[in-house]
Design an enzyme around this catalytic site. Structure first.
Site, mmCIF file in Angstrom:
data_model
loop_
_atom_site.group_PDB
_atom_site.id
_atom_site.type_symbol
_atom_site.label_atom_id
_atom_site.label_comp_id
_atom_site.label_asym_id
_atom_site.label_seq_id
_atom_site.Cartn_x
_atom_site.Cartn_y
_atom_site.Cartn_z
ATOM 1 N N GLY A 116 12.137 6.009 21.379
ATOM 2 C CA GLY A 116 11.624 4.868 20.633
ATOM 3 C C GLY A 116 10.848 5.355 19.423
ATOM 4 O O GLY A 116 10.399 6.501 19.366
ATOM 5 N N CYS A 117 10.695 4.471 18.437
ATOM 6 C CA CYS A 117 9.984 4.862 17.217
ATOM 7 C C CYS A 117 8.500 5.105 17.490
ATOM 8 O O CYS A 117 7.938 6.122 17.076
ATOM 9 C CB CYS A 117 10.175 3.815 16.128
ATOM 10 S SG CYS A 117 9.911 2.106 16.639
#
Length: 310
Positions: A116-117
């Site tokens: 995930g970012c």
């Protein structure tokens, strides 16, 4: 023969970004699917089985469905950009700079879970300090972050940009994940090598792309002798020899009036800052990245390239 690449969910935000990044590549054979057929299970199954690498840009349940469609297939390799497999021990975690060995793990893996970012920034700051013995694994970590609204996909983009929409969001900035049970927390804990789940406070700003991730720490709760300089050196040592994650000079923050979340937009890089003043007893670690770059589509393409070299 050219490697065959299928993006399952290519018409979503991340899929479109990956497709754009691969546009014009003559060394790959893309297996496109018409938008009108994006929910055609038979067509998706055929594409998945025909691909050398399938990149899943889907919600969690749909990603699991795609993996299940590969039952009996032993050749198609998969990059999953959803959260479905990020803590699955059978999947390589697709943060190539996380450890010295991670790049090789990704290159040889059949199944890769794209990070995930938010976790890319958080893990990028936390894990090196735990491994260096500076940050205790049971430290009560807090992660505060702000992302551009493209991180929420097409629905949030429409809510932010379409002023005529019934669910239009007019706020310049908003906090969410208020129950402290955000889906990114498990991967932050596992890959950050933490014994307890961090308190994660995500937010969204009225800008399309970009991200800041902050991890504030009290020096007296860290290993004896912890200083800003020692923390900075541990990060610099961890990321030595590569050019994707850049540890900024220790005095960089002192000469900067602000850190801009959009500073690395349209790149696949990440910058790490150690902020604070020696003797104050506190440090704020900051990661800057493009939520669609190193945080999503850029990371997926980076993982694809590593897998194709193997």
């Amino acid at each position: 023969m050219k490697p065959k690449i299928f993006i399952d969910g290519e018409h979503g935000t991340t899929g479109l970004q990956i497709r754009q990044r691969l546009a014009g590549r003559t060394d790959l054979e893309m297996l496109p699917i018409p938008e009108a057929e994006r929910r055609n299970a038979d067509m998706r199954r055929d594409m998945l089985h025909a691909a050398d690498i399938a990149i899943l840009c889907l919600p969690d349940d749909a990603a699991r469905e795609s993996v299940a469609m590969l039952d009996g297939n032993t050749t198609t390799r998969v990059i999953d950009t959803s959260t479905a497999n990020r803590v699955n021990p059978d999947w390589a975690y697709g943060f190539a700079e996380m450890d010295k060995e991670q790049r090789a793990k990704i290159a040889s893996a059949r199944f890769v879970a794209n990070p995930g970012c938010y976790p890319t920034g958080a893990i990028g700051l936390i894990r090196p300090l735990v491994m260096a013995g500076i940050l205790p694994a049971n430290y009560p970590v807090s992660v505060n972050a702000v992302s551009g609204y493209t991180g929420g996909g097409k629905q949030l983009i429409a809510q932010m940009e379409n002023t005529e929409a019934a669910d239009h969001i007019a706020a310049p900035h908003f906090l969410y994940g208020l129950t402290l049970s955000h889906k990114h927390v498990p991967e932050m804990k596992l890959h950050g090598k933490l014994d307890r789940a961090p308190i994660f406070a995500p937010s969204v700003g009225r800008f399309a792309q970009g991200m800041l991730v902050q991890v504030p720490l009290h020096l007296d709760l860290l290993a004896e002798g912890a200083t800003l300089a020692r923390i900075h050196q541990a990060l610099a040592d961890h990321y030595a020899g590569q050019n994707i994650v850049e540890v900024m000079p220790l005095d960089a923050a002192k000469s900067m009036p602000r850190i801009d979340p959009t500073a690395l937009n349209d790149t696949d890089r990440m910058q790490l800052y150690v902020c604070g003043t020696e003797g104050k007893g506190q440090v704020n670690l900051v990661a800057v990245l493009d939520n669609l770059g190193k945080g999503a589509s850029g990371a997926a393409v980076q993982n694809m390239e590593l897998m194709l070299k193997n």
